[in-house]
Scaffold this active site. Structure first.
Site, PDB file in Angstrom:
ATOM      1  N   GLY A   1       0.860  -1.177   0.000  1.00  0.00           N
ATOM      2  CA  GLY A   1       0.000   0.000   0.000  1.00  0.00           C
ATOM      3  C   GLY A   1       0.889   1.217   0.000  1.00  0.00           C
ATOM      4  CD  GLU A   2       2.470   5.658  -0.539  1.00  0.00           C
ATOM      5  OE1 GLU A   2       2.169   5.100  -1.620  1.00  0.00           O
ATOM      6  OE2 GLU A   2       3.601   6.123  -0.326  1.00  0.00           O
ATOM      7  CB  SER A   3       5.562   2.642   3.712  1.00  0.00           C
ATOM      8  OG  SER A   3       6.215   3.596   2.900  1.00  0.00           O
TER       9      SER A   3
ATOM     10  CB  CYS B   1       5.100  -3.909  -1.423  1.00  0.00           C
ATOM     11  SG  CYS B   1       5.526  -2.683  -2.658  1.00  0.00           S
TER      12      CYS B   1
ATOM     13  NE  ARG C   1       8.292   5.199   0.572  1.00  0.00           N
ATOM     14  CZ  ARG C   1       7.532   6.290   0.695  1.00  0.00           C
ATOM     15  NH1 ARG C   1       7.999   7.352   1.281  1.00  0.00           N
ATOM     16  NH2 ARG C   1       6.312   6.295   0.199  1.00  0.00           N
TER      17      ARG C   1
ATOM     18  CB  ILE D   1       2.625  -2.341  -7.462  1.00  0.00           C
ATOM     19  CG1 ILE D   1       1.969  -3.532  -8.178  1.00  0.00           C
ATOM     20  CG2 ILE D   1       1.809  -1.066  -7.689  1.00  0.00           C
ATOM     21  CD1 ILE D   1       0.647  -3.957  -7.564  1.00  0.00           C
ATOM     22  NE  ARG D   2       2.619   3.745  -6.636  1.00  0.00           N
ATOM     23  CZ  ARG D   2       2.696   4.121  -5.350  1.00  0.00           C
ATOM     24  NH1 ARG D   2       3.700   4.853  -4.926  1.00  0.00           N
ATOM     25  NH2 ARG D   2       1.763   3.774  -4.501  1.00  0.00           N
TER      26      ARG D   2
ATOM     27  CG  HIS E   1       2.317  -6.607  -4.301  1.00  0.00           C
ATOM     28  ND1 HIS E   1       1.603  -6.039  -3.272  1.00  0.00           N
ATOM     29  CD2 HIS E   1       3.095  -5.622  -4.803  1.00  0.00           C
ATOM     30  CE1 HIS E   1       1.928  -4.767  -3.156  1.00  0.00           C
ATOM     31  NE2 HIS E   1       2.836  -4.486  -4.075  1.00  0.00           N
TER      32      HIS E   1
ATOM     33  CD  GLU F   1      -0.233  -8.796  -2.050  1.00  0.00           C
ATOM     34  OE1 GLU F   1       0.812  -9.475  -1.979  1.00  0.00           O
ATOM     35  OE2 GLU F   1      -0.230  -7.548  -2.100  1.00  0.00           O
TER      36      GLU F   1
HETATM   37  N1  GLN Z   1       5.572   2.858  -2.997  1.00  0.00           N
HETATM   38  C1  GLN Z   1       4.931   2.365  -1.811  1.00  0.00           C
HETATM   39  C2  GLN Z   1       5.598   2.939  -0.560  1.00  0.00           C
HETATM   40  O1  GLN Z   1       6.606   3.543  -0.648  1.00  0.00           O
HETATM   41  C3  GLN Z   1       4.986   0.860  -1.772  1.00  0.00           C
HETATM   42  C4  GLN Z   1       4.198   0.311  -2.929  1.00  0.00           C
HETATM   43  C5  GLN Z   1       3.446  -0.933  -2.619  1.00  0.00           C
HETATM   44  O2  GLN Z   1       3.281  -1.337  -1.470  1.00  0.00           O
HETATM   45  N2  GLN Z   1       2.927  -1.541  -3.658  1.00  0.00           N
HETATM   46  O3  GLN Z   1       5.095   2.774   0.508  1.00  0.00           O
END
Ligand code: GLN
Length: 188
Positions: free
Chosen positions: A49-51, A81, A108, A134-135, A169, A171
């Site tokens: 997600g977004e840390s 991630c 990151r 993913i990113r 990921h 999942e």
């Molecule tokens: N770019 C996100 C972060 O820095 C991590 C991306 C992800 O969990 N798919 O938190």
């Protein structure tokens, strides 16, 4: 006795982990608020997600210290991630770290704009598996942890004692090997 896994469900791809666990016949529940961690569980998943968002929510909800203490006390944890970023002892660029229980440094959004998201197959603990990024971050310094996977010359999965992290990921992939690895860790 059968194992129960808690899934941190503050933000991100927690539902996808729960679906995989149910396919494996593993009982799970969500940690959304402080009282949820009083339930009994044998392992914890911290999703992608977004840390920065998950880190802020962990602190705001009072979950940060109790979760950190549980991990330091040996609770098996699997971070994917953003979950890997939350567990890392340091983040490149001087950014504030979060739980910091895993002795690695991560970078990151490490693959740049062109390669923001990609899919590959590579070895994890000696087995070829699908990997969806993913990113994603990667591990830029493995510290005292053990490398479990590398792809394109970058470390993308590692283990340190009771902690497992993947930059990709599992999942979102049609493969259960990383979950099986975590379940084996939980049984140790
Ligand atoms: N770019 C996100 C972060 O820095 C991590 C991306 C992800 O969990 N798919 O938190």
């Amino acid at each position: 006795m059968s194992k129960v896994i808690a899934v941190l469900a503050l933000q991100g791809a927690f539902a996808e982990h729960e679906k995989k666990l149910s396919e494996l016949g593993i009982e799970s529940f969500e940690i959304r608020r402080l009282p949820d961690i009083d339930r009994s569980f044998d392992g914890l998943i911290i999703p992608g997600g977004e840390s920065t968002v998950q880190g802020k929510l962990l602190r705001d909800l009072g979950l940060f210290d109790p979760i950190k203490k549980r991990i330091e006390g040996g609770l098996p944890v699997f971070g994917t991630c953003a979950g890997m970023i939350l567990l890392a002892q340091s983040i490149e660029g001087g950014e504030q770290s979060h739980l910091a229980t895993m002795p690695v440094t991560v970078k990151r959004n490490a693959y740049g704009r062109q390669l923001g998201s990609f899919f590959t197959r590579d070895n994890f603990n000696g087995r070829e598996i699908p990997m969806s990024f993913i990113r994603a971050p990667y591990i830029s310094d493995i510290g005292s942890a053990e490398i479990l996977a590398e792809t394109g010359g970058k470390i993308v999965a590692a283990r340190y004692e009771n902690q497992l992290v993947t930059a990709f990921h599992p999942e979102l992939c049609d493969d259960m090997y990383v979950y099986e690895y975590f379940l084996t860790m939980m049984g140790e």
